[in-house]
Design a protein around this motif. Structure first.
Motif, PDB file in Angstrom:
ATOM      1  N   VAL A   1       0.943  -1.211  -0.007  1.00  0.00           N
ATOM      2  CA  VAL A   1      -0.098   0.087  -0.199  1.00  0.00           C
ATOM      3  C   VAL A   1       0.773   1.401   0.058  1.00  0.00           C
ATOM      4  CG1 VAL A   1      -1.687   1.361   1.495  1.00  0.00           C
ATOM      5  CG2 VAL A   1      -1.979  -0.947   1.044  1.00  0.00           C
TER       6      VAL A   1
ATOM      7  N   LYS B   1      -0.816   7.808   4.013  1.00  0.00           N
ATOM      8  CA  LYS B   1      -1.260   7.122   3.148  1.00  0.00           C
ATOM      9  C   LYS B   1      -2.271   5.898   3.506  1.00  0.00           C
ATOM     10  CE  LYS B   1      -1.105   5.733  -1.342  1.00  0.00           C
ATOM     11  NZ  LYS B   1       0.204   5.014  -2.051  1.00  0.00           N
TER      12      LYS B   1
ATOM     13  N   HIS C   1     -11.625   6.342   5.810  1.00  0.00           N
ATOM     14  CA  HIS C   1     -11.803   6.398   4.484  1.00  0.00           C
ATOM     15  C   HIS C   1     -12.561   7.603   3.957  1.00  0.00           C
ATOM     16  CE1 HIS C   1     -12.607   1.771   4.692  1.00  0.00           C
ATOM     17  NE2 HIS C   1     -11.508   2.014   4.414  1.00  0.00           N
TER      18      HIS C   1
ATOM     19  N   GLY D   1      -9.710   9.664   2.745  1.00  0.00           N
ATOM     20  CA  GLY D   1      -8.631   8.926   1.791  1.00  0.00           C
ATOM     21  C   GLY D   1      -7.687   8.088   2.391  1.00  0.00           C
TER      22      GLY D   1
ATOM     23  N   ILE E   1      -6.463   4.258   3.230  1.00  0.00           N
ATOM     24  CA  ILE E   1      -6.544   2.829   3.343  1.00  0.00           C
ATOM     25  C   ILE E   1      -6.450   2.099   4.847  1.00  0.00           C
ATOM     26  CG2 ILE E   1      -5.731   0.422   2.496  1.00  0.00           C
ATOM     27  CD1 ILE E   1      -4.847   2.022   0.126  1.00  0.00           C
TER      28      ILE E   1
ATOM     29  N   ASP F   1     -10.002  -2.785   4.927  1.00  0.00           N
ATOM     30  CA  ASP F   1      -9.695  -2.924   3.544  1.00  0.00           C
ATOM     31  C   ASP F   1      -8.608  -4.244   3.370  1.00  0.00           C
ATOM     32  OD1 ASP F   1     -10.866  -0.580   2.316  1.00  0.00           O
ATOM     33  OD2 ASP F   1      -9.203   0.500   3.451  1.00  0.00           O
TER      34      ASP F   1
ATOM     35  N   GLY G   1     -13.050  -4.641  -1.171  1.00  0.00           N
ATOM     36  CA  GLY G   1     -13.389  -3.560  -1.633  1.00  0.00           C
ATOM     37  C   GLY G   1     -12.535  -3.526  -2.917  1.00  0.00           C
ATOM     38  N   ASP G   2     -12.571  -2.114  -3.460  1.00  0.00           N
ATOM     39  CA  ASP G   2     -11.717  -1.802  -4.674  1.00  0.00           C
ATOM     40  C   ASP G   2     -10.320  -0.623  -4.514  1.00  0.00           C
ATOM     41  OD1 ASP G   2     -13.137   0.677  -4.330  1.00  0.00           O
ATOM     42  OD2 ASP G   2     -14.204   0.507  -5.748  1.00  0.00           O
ATOM     43  N   LYS G   3     -10.101  -0.665  -3.135  1.00  0.00           N
ATOM     44  CA  LYS G   3      -8.987   0.264  -3.018  1.00  0.00           C
ATOM     45  C   LYS G   3      -7.503  -0.062  -3.083  1.00  0.00           C
ATOM     46  CE  LYS G   3     -11.829   3.255   0.370  1.00  0.00           C
ATOM     47  NZ  LYS G   3     -12.871   2.275   0.078  1.00  0.00           N
ATOM     48  N   ILE G   4      -7.515  -1.486  -3.054  1.00  0.00           N
ATOM     49  CA  ILE G   4      -6.182  -2.312  -3.024  1.00  0.00           C
ATOM     50  C   ILE G   4      -5.745  -2.659  -4.314  1.00  0.00           C
ATOM     51  CG2 ILE G   4      -4.917  -4.063  -1.688  1.00  0.00           C
ATOM     52  CD1 ILE G   4      -6.310  -1.836  -0.148  1.00  0.00           C
ATOM     53  N   ASP G   5      -4.613  -2.447  -4.696  1.00  0.00           N
ATOM     54  CA  ASP G   5      -3.848  -2.992  -5.907  1.00  0.00           C
ATOM     55  C   ASP G   5      -3.437  -4.491  -5.491  1.00  0.00           C
ATOM     56  OD1 ASP G   5      -2.526  -3.689  -8.081  1.00  0.00           O
ATOM     57  OD2 ASP G   5      -1.160  -2.064  -8.028  1.00  0.00           O
TER      58      ASP G   5
END
Length: 470
Positions: free
Chosen positions: A98, A159, A183, A186, A188, A215, A238-242
Protein backbone atom coordinates in the motif's frame (compact mmCIF):
# COMPACT_ATOMS: atom_id res chain seq x y z
CA UNK A 1 19.48 -41.43 18.14
CA UNK A 2 20.03 -37.93 19.55
CA UNK A 3 17.28 -35.52 18.53
CA UNK A 4 17.13 -32.80 21.17
CA UNK A 5 14.22 -30.83 19.71
CA UNK A 6 12.15 -33.92 18.97
CA UNK A 7 12.89 -35.42 22.39
CA UNK A 8 11.66 -32.30 24.20
CA UNK A 9 8.55 -31.96 22.06
CA UNK A 10 7.77 -35.66 22.55
CA UNK A 11 7.97 -35.13 26.30
CA UNK A 12 5.36 -32.36 26.06
CA UNK A 13 3.11 -34.71 24.09
CA UNK A 14 3.65 -37.58 26.51
CA UNK A 15 2.72 -35.57 29.62
CA UNK A 16 -0.59 -34.60 27.94
CA UNK A 17 -0.10 -30.90 28.65
CA UNK A 18 -3.27 -28.85 29.18
CA UNK A 19 -3.04 -26.03 26.66
CA UNK A 20 -4.35 -22.51 27.12
CA UNK A 21 -1.81 -21.22 24.62
CA UNK A 22 -1.48 -21.13 20.85
CA UNK A 23 -1.68 -22.89 18.43
CA UNK A 24 -5.45 -23.21 18.36
CA UNK A 25 -5.59 -26.95 17.65
CA UNK A 26 -4.37 -27.54 21.24
CA UNK A 27 -1.74 -30.20 20.67
CA UNK A 28 -3.90 -31.75 17.97
CA UNK A 29 -6.84 -32.42 20.31
CA UNK A 30 -9.34 -30.84 17.92
CA UNK A 31 -8.25 -33.14 15.09
CA UNK A 32 -8.73 -36.20 17.25
CA UNK A 33 -12.11 -35.08 18.56
CA UNK A 34 -13.45 -34.32 15.07
CA UNK A 35 -12.20 -37.46 13.35
CA UNK A 36 -9.36 -35.91 11.36
CA UNK A 37 -6.68 -38.11 12.93
CA UNK A 38 -6.15 -40.24 9.83
CA UNK A 39 -5.47 -37.12 7.78
CA UNK A 40 -3.11 -35.53 10.28
CA UNK A 41 -1.12 -38.64 11.17
CA UNK A 42 -0.10 -39.03 7.53
CA UNK A 43 0.43 -35.37 6.80
CA UNK A 44 4.23 -35.74 6.79
CA UNK A 45 3.82 -37.77 3.59
CA UNK A 46 2.24 -34.69 2.01
CA UNK A 47 5.46 -32.69 2.40
CA UNK A 48 6.10 -31.94 -1.25
CA UNK A 49 6.83 -29.11 -3.63
CA UNK A 50 5.47 -27.73 -6.91
CA UNK A 51 5.01 -30.84 -9.01
CA UNK A 52 2.26 -31.98 -11.34
CA UNK A 53 -1.09 -31.46 -9.63
CA UNK A 54 0.11 -29.52 -6.56
CA UNK A 55 -0.32 -25.99 -7.96
CA UNK A 56 1.86 -22.98 -7.00
CA UNK A 57 1.11 -20.65 -4.06
CA UNK A 58 2.62 -17.65 -5.85
CA UNK A 59 0.63 -18.24 -9.02
CA UNK A 60 -2.32 -20.42 -8.03
CA UNK A 61 -4.54 -21.87 -10.74
CA UNK A 62 -5.58 -25.25 -9.33
CA UNK A 63 -6.03 -26.77 -5.87
CA UNK A 64 -4.51 -23.82 -3.96
CA UNK A 65 -6.69 -21.33 -5.82
CA UNK A 66 -9.74 -23.48 -5.13
CA UNK A 67 -8.94 -23.64 -1.41
CA UNK A 68 -8.20 -19.91 -1.19
CA UNK A 69 -11.46 -19.14 -2.98
CA UNK A 70 -13.32 -21.25 -0.44
CA UNK A 71 -11.58 -19.40 2.40
CA UNK A 72 -12.56 -16.09 0.80
CA UNK A 73 -16.19 -17.17 0.74
CA UNK A 74 -16.11 -18.55 4.30
CA UNK A 75 -14.42 -15.48 5.79
CA UNK A 76 -16.47 -13.12 3.59
CA UNK A 77 -13.65 -11.34 1.78
CA UNK A 78 -13.27 -10.44 -1.87
CA UNK A 79 -9.89 -12.17 -2.04
CA UNK A 80 -7.87 -14.32 0.35
CA UNK A 81 -4.20 -15.30 0.23
CA UNK A 82 -2.68 -18.19 2.18
CA UNK A 83 0.50 -17.27 4.07
CA UNK A 84 3.23 -19.68 5.12
CA UNK A 85 5.51 -17.12 6.79
CA UNK A 86 2.95 -16.23 9.45
CA UNK A 87 1.07 -12.98 9.88
CA UNK A 88 4.42 -11.22 9.93
CA UNK A 89 4.74 -11.51 6.17
CA UNK A 90 1.08 -10.60 5.75
CA UNK A 91 1.52 -7.39 7.73
CA UNK A 92 4.69 -6.53 5.86
CA UNK A 93 3.11 -7.40 2.53
CA UNK A 94 0.08 -5.24 3.29
CA UNK A 95 2.12 -2.22 4.39
CA UNK A 96 4.57 -2.35 1.50
CA UNK A 97 1.77 -3.23 -0.91
CA UNK A 98 0.00 0.00 0.00
CA UNK A 99 2.83 2.40 0.90
CA UNK A 100 5.78 3.47 -1.25
CA UNK A 101 9.17 4.56 0.14
CA UNK A 102 8.94 7.82 2.15
CA UNK A 103 5.16 7.42 2.59
CA UNK A 104 3.67 7.80 6.07
CA UNK A 105 1.51 5.24 7.85
CA UNK A 106 -0.44 5.77 11.08
CA UNK A 107 -0.14 2.83 13.50
CA UNK A 108 -1.14 2.09 17.06
CA UNK A 109 1.94 2.37 19.24
CA UNK A 110 1.30 -1.07 20.74
CA UNK A 111 1.63 -2.65 17.29
CA UNK A 112 3.49 -5.89 16.68
CA UNK A 113 7.21 -5.55 15.94
CA UNK A 114 6.59 -6.75 12.36
CA UNK A 115 4.98 -3.36 11.66
CA UNK A 116 8.19 -1.52 12.57
CA UNK A 117 10.21 -4.04 10.57
CA UNK A 118 8.00 -3.31 7.56
CA UNK A 119 8.79 0.39 7.96
CA UNK A 120 12.50 -0.47 7.95
CA UNK A 121 12.19 -2.68 4.86
CA UNK A 122 9.96 -0.29 2.95
CA UNK A 123 11.47 3.02 4.15
CA UNK A 124 8.10 4.07 5.51
CA UNK A 125 7.50 6.67 8.22
CA UNK A 126 5.32 5.56 11.18
CA UNK A 127 3.12 8.01 13.08
CA UNK A 128 1.89 6.57 16.38
CA UNK A 129 -1.44 6.52 18.19
CA UNK A 130 -1.05 6.43 21.97
CA UNK A 131 -2.52 3.20 23.41
CA UNK A 132 -4.68 2.79 26.49
CA UNK A 133 -3.69 0.56 29.40
CA UNK A 134 -5.57 -0.87 32.35
CA UNK A 135 -3.48 0.15 35.35
CA UNK A 136 -4.96 -2.62 37.46
CA UNK A 137 -3.68 -5.35 35.16
CA UNK A 138 -1.18 -3.78 32.71
CA UNK A 139 -3.47 -5.08 29.94
CA UNK A 140 -3.09 -3.00 26.80
CA UNK A 141 -6.60 -1.99 25.74
CA UNK A 142 -6.03 -0.85 22.17
CA UNK A 143 -6.59 2.66 20.89
CA UNK A 144 -8.95 5.31 22.15
CA UNK A 145 -11.19 6.05 19.17
CA UNK A 146 -11.00 9.81 19.57
CA UNK A 147 -7.21 9.61 19.88
CA UNK A 148 -7.16 7.67 16.60
CA UNK A 149 -9.34 10.26 14.86
CA UNK A 150 -7.14 13.07 16.17
CA UNK A 151 -4.02 11.33 14.91
CA UNK A 152 -5.60 11.00 11.47
CA UNK A 153 -6.33 14.74 11.47
CA UNK A 154 -2.76 15.51 12.55
CA UNK A 155 -1.29 13.36 9.76
CA UNK A 156 -3.30 14.32 6.70
CA UNK A 157 -0.41 13.24 4.47
CA UNK A 158 -0.58 9.60 5.65
CA UNK A 159 -1.26 6.93 3.05
CA UNK A 160 -2.79 4.35 5.37
CA UNK A 161 -3.63 3.45 8.93
CA UNK A 162 -2.84 0.11 10.58
CA UNK A 163 -4.67 -0.94 13.73
CA UNK A 164 -4.45 -4.00 15.96
CA UNK A 165 -7.92 -5.48 16.56
CA UNK A 166 -8.57 -7.26 18.83
CA UNK A 167 -5.59 -6.76 21.12
CA UNK A 168 -3.57 -9.73 22.31
CA UNK A 169 -5.76 -9.69 25.43
CA UNK A 170 -8.99 -9.70 23.41
CA UNK A 171 -9.92 -6.06 23.98
CA UNK A 172 -11.91 -4.38 21.19
CA UNK A 173 -13.16 -0.89 20.37
CA UNK A 174 -15.31 0.84 17.74
CA UNK A 175 -13.20 -0.07 14.73
CA UNK A 176 -16.06 0.70 12.36
CA UNK A 177 -16.03 4.39 13.36
CA UNK A 178 -12.30 4.63 12.73
CA UNK A 179 -12.63 2.86 9.36
CA UNK A 180 -15.35 5.25 8.20
CA UNK A 181 -13.39 8.32 9.30
CA UNK A 182 -10.15 7.06 7.71
CA UNK A 183 -11.93 6.32 4.44
CA UNK A 184 -13.47 9.80 4.43
CA UNK A 185 -9.94 11.18 4.70
CA UNK A 186 -8.69 8.98 1.84
CA UNK A 187 -6.73 6.49 3.95
CA UNK A 188 -6.53 2.75 3.39
CA UNK A 189 -7.29 0.72 6.53
CA UNK A 190 -5.13 -2.30 7.37
CA UNK A 191 -6.05 -4.38 10.41
CA UNK A 192 -3.76 -6.77 12.25
CA UNK A 193 -6.42 -9.27 13.32
CA UNK A 194 -3.83 -11.90 14.22
CA UNK A 195 -5.78 -12.82 17.35
CA UNK A 196 -9.25 -12.60 15.83
CA UNK A 197 -9.55 -15.23 13.10
CA UNK A 198 -12.33 -16.91 15.13
CA UNK A 199 -14.57 -13.87 15.62
CA UNK A 200 -16.96 -14.73 12.80
CA UNK A 201 -18.02 -17.95 14.51
CA UNK A 202 -20.51 -16.38 16.92
CA UNK A 203 -22.71 -13.32 17.28
CA UNK A 204 -21.69 -13.36 20.95
CA UNK A 205 -18.19 -12.29 19.89
CA UNK A 206 -17.15 -8.85 18.60
CA UNK A 207 -17.66 -8.09 14.91
CA UNK A 208 -14.82 -8.99 12.56
CA UNK A 209 -12.57 -6.33 11.05
CA UNK A 210 -13.99 -7.08 7.60
CA UNK A 211 -17.53 -6.55 8.89
CA UNK A 212 -16.45 -3.16 10.22
CA UNK A 213 -15.02 -1.97 6.93
CA UNK A 214 -11.29 -2.73 6.90
CA UNK A 215 -9.66 -2.93 3.46
CA UNK A 216 -6.93 -5.46 4.34
CA UNK A 217 -7.10 -7.89 7.26
CA UNK A 218 -4.30 -10.22 8.39
CA UNK A 219 -5.20 -13.21 10.55
CA UNK A 220 -3.05 -15.76 12.37
CA UNK A 221 -5.20 -18.77 11.60
CA UNK A 222 -2.88 -20.88 13.73
CA UNK A 223 -3.46 -18.81 16.87
CA UNK A 224 -7.21 -19.06 17.41
CA UNK A 225 -8.23 -21.58 14.75
CA UNK A 226 -6.82 -25.09 14.14
CA UNK A 227 -4.05 -24.67 11.58
CA UNK A 228 -0.32 -25.25 12.09
CA UNK A 229 2.00 -22.63 13.55
CA UNK A 230 3.21 -20.12 10.93
CA UNK A 231 0.13 -20.54 8.72
CA UNK A 232 -1.98 -17.40 8.30
CA UNK A 233 -4.25 -15.58 5.86
CA UNK A 234 -4.59 -12.12 4.39
CA UNK A 235 -8.09 -10.98 3.37
CA UNK A 236 -8.90 -8.08 1.03
CA UNK A 237 -12.20 -6.39 0.33
CA UNK A 238 -13.27 -3.43 -1.77
CA UNK A 239 -11.62 -1.75 -4.74
CA UNK A 240 -9.00 0.39 -2.96
CA UNK A 241 -6.24 -2.24 -3.04
CA UNK A 242 -3.91 -3.10 -5.92
CA UNK A 243 -3.94 -6.87 -5.50
CA UNK A 244 -1.26 -7.32 -8.17
CA UNK A 245 1.12 -5.26 -6.06
CA UNK A 246 0.22 -7.24 -2.92
CA UNK A 247 0.97 -10.46 -4.84
CA UNK A 248 4.30 -9.07 -6.05
CA UNK A 249 5.38 -8.03 -2.54
CA UNK A 250 4.40 -11.43 -1.12
CA UNK A 251 6.53 -13.14 -3.77
CA UNK A 252 9.49 -11.05 -2.59
CA UNK A 253 9.14 -11.52 1.18
CA UNK A 254 7.59 -14.99 1.40
CA UNK A 255 9.39 -18.27 0.91
CA UNK A 256 9.80 -19.44 -2.69
CA UNK A 257 9.39 -22.99 -1.33
CA UNK A 258 6.07 -22.72 0.51
CA UNK A 259 5.22 -25.54 2.87
CA UNK A 260 2.44 -27.81 1.68
CA UNK A 261 2.02 -28.97 5.27
CA UNK A 262 1.13 -25.43 6.32
CA UNK A 263 -1.16 -24.92 3.34
CA UNK A 264 -2.83 -28.26 4.03
CA UNK A 265 -3.46 -27.21 7.63
CA UNK A 266 -5.09 -23.99 6.39
CA UNK A 267 -7.29 -26.08 4.11
CA UNK A 268 -8.21 -28.21 7.12
CA UNK A 269 -8.91 -25.16 9.32
CA UNK A 270 -11.25 -23.70 6.70
CA UNK A 271 -13.14 -26.99 6.52
CA UNK A 272 -13.51 -27.15 10.32
CA UNK A 273 -14.52 -23.47 10.45
CA UNK A 274 -17.24 -23.88 7.81
CA UNK A 275 -18.66 -27.27 8.77
CA UNK A 276 -18.28 -27.43 12.56
CA UNK A 277 -17.00 -24.05 13.73
CA UNK A 278 -20.18 -22.42 15.04
CA UNK A 279 -21.23 -25.50 16.98
CA UNK A 280 -17.76 -25.80 18.53
CA UNK A 281 -17.69 -22.09 19.38
CA UNK A 282 -21.06 -22.32 21.14
CA UNK A 283 -19.68 -25.21 23.20
CA UNK A 284 -16.51 -23.27 24.01
CA UNK A 285 -18.40 -20.18 25.16
CA UNK A 286 -20.60 -22.34 27.42
CA UNK A 287 -17.48 -23.92 28.95
CA UNK A 288 -15.99 -20.48 29.56
CA UNK A 289 -19.15 -19.23 31.30
CA UNK A 290 -19.21 -22.39 33.43
CA UNK A 291 -15.56 -21.83 34.37
CA UNK A 292 -16.26 -18.23 35.39
CA UNK A 293 -19.29 -19.31 37.40
CA UNK A 294 -17.26 -21.92 39.31
CA UNK A 295 -14.46 -19.47 40.11
CA UNK A 296 -16.58 -16.42 41.00
CA UNK A 297 -16.70 -17.24 44.73
CA UNK A 298 -12.91 -17.40 44.94
CA UNK A 299 -12.13 -14.02 46.49
CA UNK A 300 -8.44 -14.18 45.59
CA UNK A 301 -8.98 -14.60 41.84
CA UNK A 302 -10.17 -11.81 39.55
CA UNK A 303 -11.17 -12.64 35.98
CA UNK A 304 -11.07 -10.11 33.11
CA UNK A 305 -13.12 -11.31 30.13
CA UNK A 306 -15.15 -8.41 28.78
CA UNK A 307 -14.79 -8.25 24.99
CA UNK A 308 -13.55 -11.34 23.14
CA UNK A 309 -14.85 -13.99 25.53
CA UNK A 310 -12.27 -16.53 24.36
CA UNK A 311 -9.49 -14.53 26.04
CA UNK A 312 -9.33 -14.79 29.84
CA UNK A 313 -6.95 -12.75 31.96
CA UNK A 314 -6.51 -14.09 35.50
CA UNK A 315 -5.18 -11.56 37.99
CA UNK A 316 -2.81 -12.89 40.66
CA UNK A 317 -2.55 -9.61 42.61
CA UNK A 318 -4.68 -10.77 45.54
CA UNK A 319 -2.71 -14.01 45.74
CA UNK A 320 0.34 -11.91 46.51
CA UNK A 321 2.31 -13.46 43.67
CA UNK A 322 3.24 -12.17 40.23
CA UNK A 323 1.80 -13.52 37.03
CA UNK A 324 5.23 -14.96 36.29
CA UNK A 325 5.03 -16.98 39.53
CA UNK A 326 1.49 -18.13 38.73
CA UNK A 327 2.62 -19.19 35.24
CA UNK A 328 5.39 -21.34 36.74
CA UNK A 329 3.16 -22.92 39.39
CA UNK A 330 0.46 -23.82 36.86
CA UNK A 331 3.00 -25.47 34.55
CA UNK A 332 5.22 -27.22 37.10
CA UNK A 333 2.54 -28.36 39.55
CA UNK A 334 -0.66 -28.61 37.50
CA UNK A 335 0.52 -29.44 33.97
CA UNK A 336 -1.23 -26.32 32.58
CA UNK A 337 0.45 -24.00 30.08
CA UNK A 338 -0.89 -20.45 29.75
CA UNK A 339 -0.26 -18.13 26.80
CA UNK A 340 1.60 -15.37 28.61
CA UNK A 341 2.30 -13.83 31.97
CA UNK A 342 2.74 -10.24 32.97
CA UNK A 343 3.47 -8.79 36.39
CA UNK A 344 -0.20 -8.87 37.41
CA UNK A 345 -1.46 -12.17 36.03
CA UNK A 346 -1.72 -14.66 33.20
CA UNK A 347 -3.59 -14.82 29.90
CA UNK A 348 -5.51 -17.85 28.67
CA UNK A 349 -6.19 -18.22 24.96
CA UNK A 350 -9.18 -20.52 24.62
CA UNK A 351 -10.14 -21.99 21.26
CA UNK A 352 -12.50 -24.53 19.74
CA UNK A 353 -9.71 -27.03 20.48
CA UNK A 354 -10.27 -26.76 24.24
CA UNK A 355 -12.80 -28.99 25.97
CA UNK A 356 -14.67 -29.04 29.28
CA UNK A 357 -11.96 -30.98 31.11
CA UNK A 358 -9.39 -28.24 30.40
CA UNK A 359 -11.49 -25.71 32.29
CA UNK A 360 -12.25 -28.13 35.12
CA UNK A 361 -8.54 -28.69 35.61
CA UNK A 362 -7.95 -24.94 35.68
CA UNK A 363 -10.66 -24.45 38.34
CA UNK A 364 -9.07 -27.13 40.52
CA UNK A 365 -5.62 -25.61 40.06
CA UNK A 366 -6.70 -22.07 40.94
CA UNK A 367 -8.59 -23.21 44.03
CA UNK A 368 -5.59 -25.21 45.18
CA UNK A 369 -3.22 -22.29 44.62
CA UNK A 370 -5.59 -19.91 46.42
CA UNK A 371 -5.59 -22.10 49.52
CA UNK A 372 -1.79 -22.08 49.63
CA UNK A 373 -1.40 -18.32 49.17
CA UNK A 374 -4.41 -17.05 51.10
CA UNK A 375 -2.28 -15.34 53.75
CA UNK A 376 -0.10 -13.39 51.28
CA UNK A 377 -0.21 -9.62 50.98
CA UNK A 378 -1.17 -8.03 47.66
CA UNK A 379 1.80 -7.38 45.37
CA UNK A 380 3.09 -3.86 44.83
CA UNK A 381 2.02 -1.75 41.86
CA UNK A 382 4.32 -1.24 38.86
CA UNK A 383 3.62 1.54 36.35
CA UNK A 384 3.73 0.63 32.66
CA UNK A 385 5.62 3.31 30.66
CA UNK A 386 2.92 5.13 28.70
CA UNK A 387 4.88 7.97 27.09
CA UNK A 388 5.74 7.40 23.43
CA UNK A 389 9.53 7.90 23.18
CA UNK A 390 10.79 10.85 21.16
CA UNK A 391 11.60 9.80 17.59
CA UNK A 392 14.99 11.17 16.52
CA UNK A 393 15.47 8.98 13.44
CA UNK A 394 12.97 6.93 11.51
CA UNK A 395 13.37 3.14 11.95
CA UNK A 396 15.20 2.59 8.66
CA UNK A 397 17.71 5.40 9.26
CA UNK A 398 18.48 4.08 12.72
CA UNK A 399 18.75 0.48 11.53
CA UNK A 400 21.53 1.34 9.05
CA UNK A 401 23.49 3.70 11.31
CA UNK A 402 26.67 2.56 13.05
CA UNK A 403 26.04 1.38 16.62
CA UNK A 404 28.02 1.01 19.81
CA UNK A 405 27.39 -0.81 23.08
CA UNK A 406 27.08 1.18 26.30
CA UNK A 407 26.11 0.25 29.83
CA UNK A 408 22.35 0.29 30.03
CA UNK A 409 22.02 3.28 32.38
CA UNK A 410 24.58 5.22 30.35
CA UNK A 411 22.19 4.94 27.40
CA UNK A 412 19.60 7.31 28.90
CA UNK A 413 19.09 10.25 26.56
CA UNK A 414 20.81 8.47 23.66
CA UNK A 415 19.20 7.19 20.46
CA UNK A 416 18.28 3.50 20.64
CA UNK A 417 19.92 1.27 18.04
CA UNK A 418 17.90 -1.89 18.68
CA UNK A 419 14.54 -3.08 19.98
CA UNK A 420 13.38 -3.53 23.55
CA UNK A 421 10.42 -5.87 23.35
CA UNK A 422 8.77 -7.61 26.32
CA UNK A 423 7.82 -11.02 24.98
CA UNK A 424 5.15 -12.13 24.65
CA UNK A 425 3.32 -10.24 23.16
CA UNK A 426 6.08 -8.80 20.97
CA UNK A 427 5.16 -5.12 21.38
CA UNK A 428 8.09 -2.72 21.27
CA UNK A 429 8.70 -0.37 24.20
CA UNK A 430 11.67 1.08 22.33
CA UNK A 431 12.38 0.87 18.62
CA UNK A 432 15.48 1.87 16.62
CA UNK A 433 15.72 5.64 16.31
CA UNK A 434 13.91 6.53 19.54
CA UNK A 435 15.36 8.34 22.54
CA UNK A 436 15.98 6.14 25.56
CA UNK A 437 14.33 7.21 28.81
CA UNK A 438 15.08 6.25 32.41
CA UNK A 439 11.41 5.32 32.85
CA UNK A 440 11.66 2.53 30.26
CA UNK A 441 15.05 1.26 31.51
CA UNK A 442 13.79 1.12 35.10
CA UNK A 443 10.67 -0.73 33.99
CA UNK A 444 12.36 -3.44 31.94
CA UNK A 445 15.06 -4.09 34.54
CA UNK A 446 12.50 -4.39 37.34
CA UNK A 447 10.15 -6.62 35.33
CA UNK A 448 13.01 -8.75 34.07
CA UNK A 449 13.95 -9.47 37.68
CA UNK A 450 10.35 -10.48 38.31
CA UNK A 451 10.36 -12.89 35.35
CA UNK A 452 9.63 -10.93 32.15
CA UNK A 453 11.53 -11.99 29.02
CA UNK A 454 12.97 -9.21 26.87
CA UNK A 455 13.65 -9.83 23.19
CA UNK A 456 15.14 -7.63 20.47
CA UNK A 457 18.09 -6.61 22.61
CA UNK A 458 21.36 -8.41 21.87
CA UNK A 459 22.57 -8.55 25.49
CA UNK A 460 20.10 -10.86 27.18
CA UNK A 461 21.66 -10.04 30.55
CA UNK A 462 20.48 -6.43 30.08
CA UNK A 463 23.82 -5.00 31.09
CA UNK A 464 24.49 -3.26 27.78
CA UNK A 465 22.36 -1.73 25.04
CA UNK A 466 23.17 -0.62 21.50
CA UNK A 467 22.87 3.07 20.74
CA UNK A 468 23.31 4.93 17.50
CA UNK A 469 26.89 6.18 17.22
CA UNK A 470 27.18 9.99 17.03
Amino acid sequence: MKTTIIDQLKEIVDIDLISFHVPGHKLGKVYENLGYSNVVKNIYKMDTTEISGTDNLHSPEGIIKESQDRASRVFKSDRTYYLVNGSTCGIQGAIMGVCSPKDKIIVNRDCHQSVINACILGDIEPAYILPKINKETNILEGVDVQEALNTIDENSDAKAILLTYPTYYGVTYDLEQVCKYAHDKGLIVIVDEAHGSHLGLSSKLPKTALEQGADIVIQSTHKTLPSFTQSSMIHIQGDKIDTNRISSILRIIESSSPSYLLMSSLDLAVDIYETKGKELMDELLMNIESFKDKIKDNKLINIYNEHDKTKIFISSKKLGITGYDLDTILRDEHNIQVELANYYGVLLICTIGNDKSDFENMVDALNNISERYSSNKMINHIEYPMIIPEKVLNPREAFYKDKKNVKIYDSIGEVCGEYIIPYPPGISLLSPGEKISKEIIDYILLCNKKGMNISGIKDYNLEFIQIVRD
